[in-house]
Design a protein around this motif. Structure first.
Motif, mmCIF file in Angstrom:
data_model
loop_
_atom_site.group_PDB
_atom_site.id
_atom_site.type_symbol
_atom_site.label_atom_id
_atom_site.label_comp_id
_atom_site.label_asym_id
_atom_site.label_seq_id
_atom_site.Cartn_x
_atom_site.Cartn_y
_atom_site.Cartn_z
ATOM 1 N N HIS A 1 2.648 16.489 4.058
ATOM 2 C CA HIS A 1 3.368 17.754 3.972
ATOM 3 C C HIS A 1 3.892 18.031 2.557
ATOM 4 O O HIS A 1 3.631 19.088 1.999
ATOM 5 N N CYS A 2 4.618 17.058 1.974
ATOM 6 C CA CYS A 2 5.272 17.319 0.680
ATOM 7 C C CYS A 2 4.641 16.573 -0.489
ATOM 8 O O CYS A 2 5.073 16.742 -1.629
ATOM 9 N N ALA A 3 3.661 15.730 -0.236
ATOM 10 C CA ALA A 3 2.908 14.999 -1.263
ATOM 11 C C ALA A 3 3.721 13.920 -1.971
ATOM 12 O O ALA A 3 3.356 13.480 -3.045
ATOM 13 N N VAL A 4 4.804 13.467 -1.377
ATOM 14 C CA VAL A 4 5.589 12.377 -1.941
ATOM 15 C C VAL A 4 4.919 11.062 -1.567
ATOM 16 O O VAL A 4 4.469 10.887 -0.436
ATOM 17 N N TYR A 5 4.844 10.120 -2.523
ATOM 18 C CA TYR A 5 4.278 8.803 -2.240
ATOM 19 C C TYR A 5 5.382 7.873 -1.749
ATOM 20 O O TYR A 5 6.497 7.895 -2.263
ATOM 21 N N LEU A 6 5.044 7.072 -0.737
ATOM 22 C CA LEU A 6 5.991 6.111 -0.192
ATOM 23 C C LEU A 6 5.226 4.913 0.343
ATOM 24 O O LEU A 6 4.020 5.000 0.587
ATOM 25 N N PRO A 7 5.919 3.758 0.499
ATOM 26 C CA PRO A 7 5.233 2.590 1.045
ATOM 27 C C PRO A 7 4.707 2.865 2.450
ATOM 28 O O PRO A 7 5.372 3.538 3.246
ATOM 29 N N LYS A 8 3.540 2.349 2.741
ATOM 30 C CA LYS A 8 2.895 2.613 4.021
ATOM 31 C C LYS A 8 3.746 2.143 5.192
ATOM 32 O O LYS A 8 3.813 2.810 6.225
ATOM 33 N N ASN A 9 4.463 1.022 5.019
ATOM 34 C CA ASN A 9 5.264 0.506 6.119
ATOM 35 C C ASN A 9 6.516 1.344 6.382
ATOM 36 O O ASN A 9 7.161 1.188 7.404
ATOM 37 N N GLU A 10 6.871 2.256 5.480
ATOM 38 C CA GLU A 10 8.010 3.143 5.678
ATOM 39 C C GLU A 10 7.583 4.549 6.116
ATOM 40 O O GLU A 10 8.415 5.398 6.383
ATOM 41 N N SER A 11 6.288 4.796 6.181
ATOM 42 C CA SER A 11 5.795 6.123 6.535
ATOM 43 C C SER A 11 5.667 6.280 8.046
ATOM 44 O O SER A 11 5.729 5.305 8.799
ATOM 45 N N ASP B 1 0.851 -1.178 0.000
ATOM 46 C CA ASP B 1 0.000 0.000 0.000
ATOM 47 C C ASP B 1 0.891 1.233 0.000
ATOM 48 O O ASP B 1 1.873 1.304 0.739
ATOM 49 N N MET B 2 0.549 2.190 -0.846
ATOM 50 C CA MET B 2 1.299 3.439 -0.924
ATOM 51 C C MET B 2 0.468 4.542 -0.272
ATOM 52 O O MET B 2 -0.747 4.555 -0.392
#
Length: 74
Positions: free
Chosen positions: A44-54, A38-39
């Motif tokens: 804040h900056c609107a960058v997409y990243l994996p949910k487990n790394e957020s 899941d992404m």
């Protein structure tokens, strides 16, 4: 000469059969493609990243601790 041509043809047939068989075998666990993650979007900056790394904060997600502290831009 005919024996050499027949030998080369036999080698080619064996090679083609082996490569076809190799492609038809199922993948092992190590070769299996990774599962989709899941992404989420940094609030804040609107960058997409994996949910487990957020970094979750309430219902929002952030890409780093600094952005979590800054919060959503106005």
């Amino acid at each position: 000469m005919l024996k050499i041509v027949m030998l080369l043809a036999g080698v080619l047939v064996v090679y083609l059969l082996l490569t076809k068989h190799k492609r038809g075998t199922p993948r092992t666990h190590a070769e299996a493609p990774k599962q989709m993650e899941d992404m989420v979007r940094c609030a804040h900056c609107a960058v997409y990243l994996p949910k487990n790394e957020s970094i979750p904060s309430g219902e929002q997600y952030f890409c780093c601790e600094d952005h979590r502290r800054l919060g959503r831009p106005r």
